[in-house]
Design a protein around this motif. Structure first.
Motif, PDB file in Angstrom:
ATOM      1  N   LEU A  34      11.037  -9.600 -11.490  1.00 25.60           N
ATOM      2  CA  LEU A  34      10.623  -8.952 -10.247  1.00 25.60           C
ATOM      3  C   LEU A  34      11.770  -8.170  -9.624  1.00 25.60           C
ATOM      4  CD1 LEU A  34       8.392 -11.682  -8.585  1.00 25.60           C
ATOM      5  CD2 LEU A  34       7.678  -9.394  -9.254  1.00 25.60           C
ATOM      6  N   ARG A  35      12.979  -8.710  -9.694  1.00 29.40           N
ATOM      7  CA  ARG A  35      14.136  -8.022  -9.127  1.00 29.40           C
ATOM      8  C   ARG A  35      14.642  -6.919 -10.044  1.00 29.40           C
ATOM      9  NH1 ARG A  35      18.236 -12.777  -7.835  1.00 29.40           N
ATOM     10  NH2 ARG A  35      17.866 -13.026 -10.072  1.00 29.40           N
ATOM     11  N   HIS A  36      14.323  -6.994 -11.328  1.00 25.92           N
ATOM     12  CA  HIS A  36      14.816  -5.987 -12.260  1.00 25.92           C
ATOM     13  C   HIS A  36      14.168  -4.635 -12.028  1.00 25.92           C
ATOM     14  CE1 HIS A  36      14.773  -3.850 -16.200  1.00 25.92           C
ATOM     15  NE2 HIS A  36      16.032  -4.229 -16.210  1.00 25.92           N
ATOM     16  N   ASN A  37      12.875  -4.594 -11.809  1.00 24.24           N
ATOM     17  CA  ASN A  37      12.171  -3.329 -11.586  1.00 24.24           C
ATOM     18  C   ASN A  37      11.002  -3.562 -10.638  1.00 24.24           C
ATOM     19  OD1 ASN A  37      11.403  -0.675 -11.783  1.00 24.24           O
ATOM     20  ND2 ASN A  37      11.023  -0.692 -13.982  1.00 24.24           N
ATOM     21  N   PRO A  38      11.274  -3.855  -9.360  1.00 23.83           N
ATOM     22  CA  PRO A  38      10.182  -4.205  -8.438  1.00 23.83           C
ATOM     23  C   PRO A  38       9.230  -3.051  -8.159  1.00 23.83           C
ATOM     24  CG  PRO A  38      12.256  -3.940  -7.265  1.00 23.83           C
ATOM     25  CD  PRO A  38      12.590  -3.879  -8.715  1.00 23.83           C
ATOM     26  N   LYS A  39       9.706  -1.820  -8.274  1.00 25.78           N
ATOM     27  CA  LYS A  39       8.836  -0.677  -7.985  1.00 25.78           C
ATOM     28  C   LYS A  39       7.683  -0.598  -8.965  1.00 25.78           C
ATOM     29  CE  LYS A  39       8.948   4.350  -7.460  1.00 25.78           C
ATOM     30  NZ  LYS A  39       9.806   5.562  -7.514  1.00 25.78           N
ATOM     31  N   VAL A  40       7.971  -0.827 -10.235  1.00 23.09           N
ATOM     32  CA  VAL A  40       6.927  -0.748 -11.255  1.00 23.09           C
ATOM     33  C   VAL A  40       6.098  -2.020 -11.284  1.00 23.09           C
ATOM     34  CG1 VAL A  40       6.509  -0.558 -13.739  1.00 23.09           C
ATOM     35  CG2 VAL A  40       8.215   0.896 -12.641  1.00 23.09           C
ATOM     36  N   LEU A  41       6.763  -3.164 -11.205  1.00 24.90           N
ATOM     37  CA  LEU A  41       6.055  -4.438 -11.339  1.00 24.90           C
ATOM     38  C   LEU A  41       5.269  -4.777 -10.081  1.00 24.90           C
ATOM     39  CD1 LEU A  41       8.683  -6.583 -13.253  1.00 24.90           C
ATOM     40  CD2 LEU A  41       6.663  -5.465 -14.150  1.00 24.90           C
ATOM     41  N   LEU A  42       5.980  -5.136  -9.027  1.00 24.19           N
ATOM     42  CA  LEU A  42       5.303  -5.603  -7.818  1.00 24.19           C
ATOM     43  C   LEU A  42       4.615  -4.466  -7.084  1.00 24.19           C
ATOM     44  CD1 LEU A  42       4.699  -8.012  -6.045  1.00 24.19           C
ATOM     45  CD2 LEU A  42       6.844  -7.599  -4.837  1.00 24.19           C
ATOM     46  N   GLY A  43       5.251  -3.293  -7.036  1.00 21.33           N
ATOM     47  CA  GLY A  43       4.637  -2.174  -6.315  1.00 21.33           C
ATOM     48  C   GLY A  43       3.316  -1.758  -6.927  1.00 21.33           C
ATOM     49  N   PHE A  44       3.296  -1.560  -8.243  1.00 23.86           N
ATOM     50  CA  PHE A  44       2.057  -1.148  -8.906  1.00 23.86           C
ATOM     51  C   PHE A  44       0.989  -2.233  -8.785  1.00 23.86           C
ATOM     52  CE2 PHE A  44      -0.572  -1.036 -12.775  1.00 23.86           C
ATOM     53  CZ  PHE A  44      -1.106   0.237 -12.655  1.00 23.86           C
ATOM     54  N   ALA A  45       1.379  -3.495  -8.997  1.00 24.64           N
ATOM     55  CA  ALA A  45       0.406  -4.582  -8.909  1.00 24.64           C
ATOM     56  C   ALA A  45      -0.175  -4.696  -7.508  1.00 24.64           C
ATOM     57  CB  ALA A  45       1.063  -5.897  -9.322  1.00 24.64           C
ATOM     58  N   LEU A  46       0.671  -4.566  -6.496  1.00 24.66           N
ATOM     59  CA  LEU A  46       0.193  -4.707  -5.123  1.00 24.66           C
ATOM     60  C   LEU A  46      -0.755  -3.574  -4.748  1.00 24.66           C
ATOM     61  CD1 LEU A  46       0.407  -6.423  -2.589  1.00 24.66           C
ATOM     62  CD2 LEU A  46       2.368  -5.034  -1.891  1.00 24.66           C
ATOM     63  N   VAL A  47      -0.431  -2.351  -5.138  1.00 23.91           N
ATOM     64  CA  VAL A  47      -1.301  -1.216  -4.802  1.00 23.91           C
ATOM     65  C   VAL A  47      -2.655  -1.349  -5.495  1.00 23.91           C
ATOM     66  CG1 VAL A  47      -1.590   1.268  -5.091  1.00 23.91           C
ATOM     67  CG2 VAL A  47       0.591   0.362  -4.305  1.00 23.91           C
ATOM     68  N   VAL A  48      -2.632  -1.672  -6.786  1.00 29.22           N
ATOM     69  CA  VAL A  48      -3.888  -1.775  -7.537  1.00 29.22           C
ATOM     70  C   VAL A  48      -4.750  -2.915  -7.008  1.00 29.22           C
ATOM     71  CG1 VAL A  48      -4.866  -2.284  -9.803  1.00 29.22           C
ATOM     72  CG2 VAL A  48      -2.954  -0.700  -9.603  1.00 29.22           C
TER      73      VAL A  48
END
Length: 453
Positions: A34-48
């Motif tokens: 999650l800390r390695h690439n939060p924009k792709v992981l958490l950001g994409f998951a949260l938006v979708v």
């Protein structure tokens, strides 16, 4: 002389070491992603997930309001009212079911993006969402097909068991109840077993681009001998996030119950109390949605790490990953995907030589025949086996000649030694000691002193 490459810095470490790791590493590093690439992981998951939740809630509420509003046009308790009520319930349930399946498909897409990103993170790469999607796009419909297959299997099994229980209850009540309890317990055990055995299917589909049924068989084989560790990771992550969700939802539910009494203590309902209750509910649902997104990312990450660890142990994937990282950091472009090189390969662990046997080496990894080389080494790109002896190599992969000795060329030194051995020595001249003899004792004197003293 042998030409050595220029100095290059050490390769960047990924989120996991490039060697087989254990249960604790998989569990801990699942959160590090999650800390390695939060924009792709958490950001994409949260938006979708947020878009899916909003659309699902609005559609179900709209369908329910439109269908149940027809009850106001008929007399309560009449036959028409009962028919409209039954139709409204069926319509609302069907809308919720269809949109729920669609939301589940979006969850599969999120899981695929997480799998592809974590595969890059293992080799210390931080790709963009576009790069990640290029890996997921070719197998998108396979992921959807696998999700639909699992849903269909669950519906069929539950439908069959529910029908059997209903028939038994109508015949013998206690037998139907007993069978229902046993069926529920059996379903729990079977669900846990299948969840662990099929835990790696999305990773296999995305990283190896395998068909659905081939991915199921591949996951079954890779988890062989690792069932309990895989099940433990799955259960610990699921239970942990379920507890966190309850910790967030229960206090917010209590607060939502107290808000109307705080805003309108006299019991008069007004717009302020209604708005306050809605705000609390939205905040609570957003918190639960955030926890669900984090749980989905962490669980998908752990599945990739279990997959990588299993292939390291069975197929020596760590050798392919290390080769890829070194070539990439050396500036090589257009590299093959390391996750698709040794698929299905069986890496045999060599048996160590007994102590005292010829070629035995007490220092593992020193490169001698008796050294313990660990996991079996994969074949090289040209099909020849990788040599375990370290050092520079020629273009065809053979070990290069040793570096020249100080003071001249090695061949010249050997020629001089041969000439010296062929030259006859006068009697009484010192000769080399025979092989195996102890060296002659030597004395040492300080410079300027009398060596005969």
């Amino acid at each position: 002389m042998t030409a050595y490459p220029a100095w290059t810095p050490a390769s960047r470490p990924g989120i996991v070491p490039l060697h087989p790791y254990g249960f604790g590493t998989i569990l801990g590093r699942s959160f590090v992603a999650l800390r390695h690439n939060p924009k792709v992981l958490l950001g994409f998951a949260l938006v979708v997930q947020a878009v899916a939740y909003i659309v699902l809630t609005a559609a179900v509420a709209g369908a329910g309001a439109a269908s149940f509003a027809r009850l106001d046009t008929v007399t309560p308790g009449s036959d028409d009212a009962e028919a409209i009520l039954a139709g409204s319930i069926v319509l609302t349930a069907a809308t919720a079911l269809i949109l729920g399946v669609a939301a589940g498909a979006l969850s599969v897409v999120v899981q695929g993006v997480v799998v592809a990103e974590v595969a890059h993170a293992v080799v210390a790469e931080k790709p963009s969402l576009k790069t990640v999607w290029t890996r997921v796009k070719p197998v998108f419909w396979r992921l959807i097909g696998y999700s639909a297959l699992t849903l269909l299997a669950a519906v069929v099994v539950l439908g069959v068991l529910a029908g059997i229980v209903a028939l038994l209850v109508m015949s013998v009540l206690w037998l139907g109840v007993l069978f229902g309890v046993m069926a529920v317990l059996g379903l729990i055990v079977m669900a846990l077993w299948l969840a662990a055995k099929l835990y790696l299917v999305p990773s296999v589909i995305i990283l190896e681009r395998a068909p659905v049924f081939a991915a199921i068989g591949r996951s079954w084989r890779l988890t062989r001998g690792r069932f309990w560790s895989t099940l433990g990771i799955l259960v610990i992550i699921s239970v942990s996030f379920s507890v966190v969700s309850q910790i967030i939802s229960i206090p917010l539910s209590l607060i939502a119950g107290f808000v109307p009494a705080i805003i309108a203590p006299t019991g008069e309902t007004d717009n302020g109390a209604f708005v306050g209750m809605i705000v609390v509910q939205i905040v609570g649902q957003f918190g639960i949605l955030l926890i669900q997104c984090i749980a989905l990312v962490v669980q998908s990450t752990s599945a990739v790490l279990v997959y990588v660890d299993a292939r390291m142990r069975v197929e020596a994937l760590d050798q392919d990953l290390q080769t890829y990282v070194e070539a990439r950091d050396a500036g090589t472009s257009d590299l093959d995907d390391p996750y698709r090189i040794g698929v299905g390969r069986v890496a045999v662990r060599p048996a160590p030589l007994p102590v005292g046997a010829p070629g035995y080496d007490a220092q593992p990894g020193s490169g001698t025949p008796g050294a313990h080389t660990g996991y079996g080494l994969p074949p090289a790109r040209g099909g020849q086996p990788v040599d375990a002896v370290p050092g520079p190599r020629t273009a065809d992969g053979a070990p290069a000649s040793p570096a020249p000795q100080a003071g001249g060329d090695r061949a010249a030194a050997e020629g001089e030694a041969a000439t010296d051995r062929a030259t006859p020595r006068p009697s009484g001249s010192p000769t080399a000691p025979p092989p195996g003899a102890a060296p002659a004792p030597t004395t040492w004197a300080a410079p300027g002193s009398n060596g005969d003293a």
